[in-house]
Design a protein around this motif. Structure first.
Motif, short mmCIF file in Angstrom:
data_model
loop_
_atom_site.label_atom_id
_atom_site.label_comp_id
_atom_site.label_asym_id
_atom_site.label_seq_id
_atom_site.Cartn_x
_atom_site.Cartn_y
_atom_site.Cartn_z
N GLU A 1 0.84 -1.20 0.00
CA GLU A 1 0.00 0.00 0.00
C GLU A 1 0.87 1.24 0.00
O GLU A 1 1.92 1.27 0.64
N TYR A 2 0.42 2.25 -0.72
CA TYR A 2 1.12 3.53 -0.69
C TYR A 2 0.12 4.64 -1.03
O TYR A 2 -0.95 4.39 -1.60
N ARG A 3 0.51 5.85 -0.67
CA ARG A 3 -0.39 6.99 -0.82
C ARG A 3 -0.33 7.57 -2.24
O ARG A 3 0.75 7.68 -2.82
N ARG B 1 -5.30 6.03 -0.85
CA ARG B 1 -4.27 5.00 -0.83
C ARG B 1 -4.51 4.00 -1.94
O ARG B 1 -5.65 3.70 -2.30
#
Length: 316
Positions: free
Chosen positions: A81-83, A88
């Motif tokens: 997961e990343y922004r 997200r």
């Protein structure tokens, strides 16, 4: 701390470590790394889910689109997961074995203009992102002998109080039939080789299509039923371990009163952390799937929960 809009998953993708045999032992493999001209980077093949698509189906589709190769999924590796600007993004990664002719397929395209088959150390040196390297590390850490067991809860069968006959003969509802059809597509991505079910009509009907697809019959197993579980709570656990120890990729269908105990027990024995799926315990919604990875000794080494293959709530 209160959540904000940027804490939510707003974009969902799926990918894989696509591998092929490259030597006489199970550890001799090559993995596919792709170059994306839009970003001028080297990455593992992956892409966004289409509307209503599940992560396994999307992963197989994206692998074929980006590499030209068909594939069979194996162990679940990791969710990254990343922004991004809207919130997200989540990317679910699987291990995936090339199926069919490994020498055919790739054609440069707008998304991917080059594919390289590398040893895992070579791939780590080529990959542009640390997160991809971490996923690759999980692939190389998998036991050489492993079984992917697909533990399914039967699809919807209407309310018990609305059925006058023997409850063991309560069939799938129309909504359950749709769930079973969607499960059939998702389960096919793992290349199942046999099908086992509790001997209740709704359980058998849920996985009957899978058995038809691979040209086999659904084997009945009383230890997987809630009635058997009430008399001997560990009977289903023992039977699941036995099925996993036989190897391959079995599909096993059981009931909601059995699956949480099986998953919790096996995870505790193997020291496997379970994904947070339900506040009051292990989730096992109708039409859902636990993807369980075992080593050659029948010990659980990985668990991944996949909700119903249909994206919207259905009536019973």
């Amino acid at each position: 701390m209160s959540s904000t809009a940027t804490d939510h998953i707003v974009s969902h993708a799926a990918g894989a470590v696509l591998w092929r045999a490259a030597g006489p032992t199970a550890s001799d493999i090559e993995v596919a790394v792709v170059h994306r001209p839009r970003y001028d980077d080297w990455s593992l093949p992956k892409g966004h889910l289409d509307p209503g698509e599940t992560a396994p189906v999307a992963a197989v589709r994206e692998l074929e689109e980006e590499t030209g190769h068909s594939a069979v999924l194996g162990a679940f590796l990791k969710r990254v997961e990343y922004r991004i600007a809207r919130g997200r993004k989540a990317v679910d990664y699987f291990s995936a074995r090339v199926s069919g002719d490994v020498r055919s397929g790739f054609t440069p395209n707008e998304e991917v203009d080059e594919l390289r088959w590398c040893t895992p150390p070579e791939a780590k040196g080529l990959l542009s992102y640390e997160s991809d390297s971490e996923v690759l590390d999980l692939q190389t850490a998998l036991p050489q002998q492993r079984t992917t067991l697909l533990l399914v809860r039967h699809a919807k069968a209407g309310k018990r109080e609305h059925w006058a006959g023997d409850d063991d003969l309560r069939p799938l509802s129309d909504a359950g039939e749709r769930q079973a059809s969607a499960l059939r597509e998702m389960l096919a991505t793992f290349g199942p080789d046999r099908v086992v079910s509790a001997p209740l009509l709704r359980c058998v009907q849920t996985v009957q299509g899978v058995a038809e697809d691979i040209g086999t019959e659904v084997a009945h197993e009383t230890a997987l039923s809630e009635r058997s579980h009430a008399a001997d709570p560990d009977a289903a656990v023992r039977r699941i371990v036995e099925i996993a120890a036989d190897g391959g990729t079995p599909v096993v269908c059981s009931q909601g009163g059995v699956i949480p105990h099986v998953v919790e027990t096996l995870a505790a024995r193997g020291g496997v952390p379970l994904p947070a799926t339900k506040r009051d315990g292990v989730a096992a919604k109708k039409g859902s799937l636990w993807q369980l990875t075992f080593d050659g000794r029948g010990r659980l080494v990985g668990a991944n929960y996949l909700p119903s293959a249909l994206p919207t709530p259905l009536p019973a």
